[in-house]
Write a protein that holds these residues in place. Structure first.
Motif, short mmCIF file in Angstrom:
data_model
loop_
_atom_site.label_atom_id
_atom_site.label_comp_id
_atom_site.label_asym_id
_atom_site.label_seq_id
_atom_site.Cartn_x
_atom_site.Cartn_y
_atom_site.Cartn_z
N MET A 285 0.83 -1.20 0.00
CA MET A 285 0.00 0.00 0.00
C MET A 285 0.86 1.25 0.00
N ALA A 286 1.92 1.24 0.79
CA ALA A 286 2.79 2.41 0.89
C ALA A 286 3.43 2.73 -0.45
N VAL A 287 3.88 1.69 -1.17
CA VAL A 287 4.48 1.91 -2.49
C VAL A 287 3.46 2.52 -3.43
N LYS A 288 2.25 1.98 -3.43
CA LYS A 288 1.19 2.47 -4.32
C LYS A 288 0.84 3.93 -4.01
N VAL A 289 0.68 4.24 -2.72
CA VAL A 289 0.29 5.59 -2.32
C VAL A 289 1.39 6.61 -2.63
N VAL A 290 2.63 6.27 -2.29
CA VAL A 290 3.75 7.21 -2.51
C VAL A 290 3.98 7.41 -4.00
N GLN B 247 14.36 -0.69 5.27
CA GLN B 247 15.04 -1.71 4.45
C GLN B 247 14.05 -2.45 3.57
N ALA B 248 12.80 -2.60 4.03
CA ALA B 248 11.80 -3.31 3.24
C ALA B 248 11.14 -2.39 2.21
N PHE B 249 10.93 -1.13 2.59
CA PHE B 249 10.17 -0.22 1.73
C PHE B 249 11.02 0.55 0.73
N LEU B 250 12.14 1.09 1.19
CA LEU B 250 12.90 2.02 0.36
C LEU B 250 13.38 1.41 -0.95
N PRO B 251 13.90 0.19 -0.98
CA PRO B 251 14.31 -0.38 -2.28
C PRO B 251 13.14 -0.50 -3.27
N LYS B 252 11.95 -0.79 -2.77
CA LYS B 252 10.80 -0.95 -3.67
C LYS B 252 10.38 0.39 -4.27
N ILE B 253 10.27 1.43 -3.44
CA ILE B 253 9.86 2.71 -4.00
C ILE B 253 10.98 3.32 -4.83
N ALA B 254 12.24 3.05 -4.45
CA ALA B 254 13.36 3.56 -5.23
C ALA B 254 13.37 2.96 -6.63
N VAL C 203 10.72 2.05 -8.30
CA VAL C 203 9.65 2.75 -9.02
C VAL C 203 10.13 4.11 -9.48
N PHE C 204 10.77 4.85 -8.58
CA PHE C 204 11.26 6.18 -8.94
C PHE C 204 12.33 6.10 -10.02
N ALA C 205 13.21 5.11 -9.89
CA ALA C 205 14.27 4.96 -10.89
C ALA C 205 13.68 4.71 -12.27
N ALA C 206 12.65 3.85 -12.33
CA ALA C 206 12.03 3.53 -13.61
C ALA C 206 11.34 4.73 -14.22
N LYS C 207 10.88 5.66 -13.37
CA LYS C 207 10.15 6.83 -13.86
C LYS C 207 11.02 8.09 -13.93
N GLY C 208 12.32 7.93 -13.65
CA GLY C 208 13.23 9.06 -13.77
C GLY C 208 13.09 10.11 -12.70
N VAL C 209 12.68 9.70 -11.50
CA VAL C 209 12.55 10.64 -10.39
C VAL C 209 13.87 10.69 -9.61
N GLU C 210 14.43 11.87 -9.49
CA GLU C 210 15.65 12.06 -8.71
C GLU C 210 15.33 12.03 -7.22
N MET C 211 16.12 11.30 -6.45
CA MET C 211 15.92 11.16 -5.02
C MET C 211 17.00 11.92 -4.26
N ARG C 212 16.60 12.89 -3.45
CA ARG C 212 17.56 13.67 -2.66
C ARG C 212 17.43 13.22 -1.21
N CYS C 213 18.45 12.53 -0.74
CA CYS C 213 18.34 11.72 0.47
C CYS C 213 19.18 12.24 1.63
N ASP C 214 18.71 11.94 2.85
CA ASP C 214 19.58 12.11 4.00
C ASP C 214 20.62 10.99 3.97
#
Length: 445
Positions: free
Chosen positions: A245-250, A275-282, A284-295
């Motif tokens: 759900m979190a991946v879908k919503v984000v 560790q469980a969530f971030l690789p999955k959403i990353a 998705v973002f990578a596939a869609k060309g979204v730049e991630m600015r991280c702590d």
């Protein structure tokens, strides 16, 4: 126009609006609804003509080098036009709140005291980019019994003129004054300075656009302002949560559309699920060309997914940027936590839990819209109570922060103020309350 001409022109708009507002205030609900239905029909009947005018604005914007998200905001697609038409119909179907009396109570003296909802009168709206705002503002003005003066951005002038002609045609068909909705026909910026300084004609100003526009109007206006500030919206992924759900919503909150003010710009993730969530959403973002600015902590997790030596543009090893054919992630700067990107960029931070997430949002956000994804009812309730934003959500996308989606028919904007109107501003946000007192000859002792 020169300055005297601008002054005369704006004064004329104001005086015409004032006269029209008195007629609108006493218009019957059936007549106002007739105008809204007529406008819906006119929009559907003129899709091709509207797109022809819109194409002029699009070509001019692209020629001027506007960014893709800004050009996207200008588009009057058939879907956008149909949404406007449906919004008019939804407003027409809603109850008319004008004249409604609430809270009537008898006092010890024998008098009865309550409050009546009445139109504000005349509002001026200054907005940028989106031509559909012309219809949203006009339809809400009609339903709420107000008159309005609309000043759209120069980048959408041809689209706005075409839409305003349809609005005035609908008003005339319903027997209402066409001056109840007036569009400023010039792109001269001097009009704005005049419009915000006419308290004798204009009862409230509603700016909708970039932060600079709103700050300028708030500082210079001589009439009250309902502010629609920038949308630095967040989604917090809690521990515990449903990861899918979190991946879908984000994903939806960020990538459904990059240009709206309700798109997510910040992602907060509880360490317990990172560790469980971030690789999955990353992914998705990578596939869609979204730049991630991280702590640093989020950056370290992403580096495990794409474990190569990051390089900067000059080819020098660095710890700030890492990218390959599908992913770009950087170390965030302090300014990133405040940023409304309106682009395929998102800030990402790991937090210890709901308390730190709330503190981060209340410090850095623009108090527009923020959401939590969680399985913990107590966490959800705390988030709803403590996050100081105009819309606060649980287990759904920030993209729903919209007057149409909230069932308001349309919205004039999303107010981040705390007084009078907050959140999506619909019919009630364009009204005021006055006290009414009913008696039977009582006199005060």
């Amino acid at each position: 126009m020169n300055t005297p001409d601008i002054t005369d022109y704006t004064q004329t708009l104001g005086s015409q609006a004032k006269v029209a507002s008195a007629l609108m205030a006493r218009a019957q609900a059936a007549i106002k609804n007739k105008a809204l239905k007529a406008l819906a029909n006119l929009l559907r009947d003129n899709v091709q003509a509207l797109q022809t005018e819109n194409a002029k604005d699009i070509a001019r914007a692209e020629g001027a080098g506007l960014t893709a998200p800004m050009v996207d905001r200008l588009k009057l697609t058939p879907k956008v036009i149909e949404t406007c038409a449906k919004g008019c119909e939804q407003l027409a179907a809603m109850p008319d709140v004008i004249g409604e009396i609430t809270g009537m109570r008898e006092q010890p003296s024998g008098i009865r005291v309550g409050q009546m909802r009445v139109p504000i009168g005349v509002f001026g709206m200054i907005f940028e980019s989106r031509p559909n705002v012309t219809i949203e503002a006009a339809s809400l003005s009609i339903k709420s019994g107000n008159a309005c003066i609309l000043r759209g951005g120069s980048e959408a002038i041809d689209s706005n003129k075409a839409l305003a002609r349809l609005v005035q045609q609908a008003l005339q068909e319903a027997g209402l004054p066409q001056d109840a909705v007036q569009l400023v026909q010039t792109i001269d910026r001097a009009v704005v300075g005049q419009l915000i300084a006419m308290p004798q004609y204009v009862d409230v100003i509603i700016p909708r656009g970039g932060k600079g526009l709103i700050e300028r109007i708030s500082a210079e206006a001589k009439v009250p302002v309902i502010k629609h500030l920038d949308g630095n919206c967040h989604v917090y992924v809690d521990d515990p949560c449903d990861i899918a759900m979190a991946v879908k919503v984000v994903d939806n909150a960020k990538t459904n559309k990059y240009s709206p003010c309700n798109a997510a710009e910040g992602l907060l993730v509880a360490r317990g699920v990172a560790q469980a969530f971030l690789p999955k959403i990353a992914a998705v973002f990578a596939a869609k060309g979204v730049e991630m600015r991280c702590d640093p902590d989020a950056f370290a997790i992403l580096k495990e997914i794409w474990p190569f030596a990051p390089v900067d543009k000059a080819g020098t090893a660095t710890d700030s940027v890492a990218s390959d054919a599908t992913a770009t992630y950087t170390l965030a700067q302090e300014s990133d936590w405040y940023e409304e990107y309106l682009a395929p960029i998102i800030s990402i931070k790991l937090v210890d839990g709901v308390g730190e997430a709330i503190a981060h949002i209340n410090h850095y956000s623009s108090h527009h819209t923020d959401a939590i994804v969680t399985r913990d009812h107590l966490h959800a309730q705390r988030f709803l109570r403590e996050v100081d934003s105009s819309s606060v959500m649980v287990n759904t996308s920030t993209r729903f922060a919209d007057g149409f989606e909230y069932g308001l028919g349309a919205e004039i904007g999303i107010s981040t103020d705390k007084f009078h109107a907050r959140g999506p501003v619909g019919i009630e946000g364009l009204t005021s309350l006055k006290y009414v007192v009913l008696g039977n000859g009582e006199v005060r002792a």
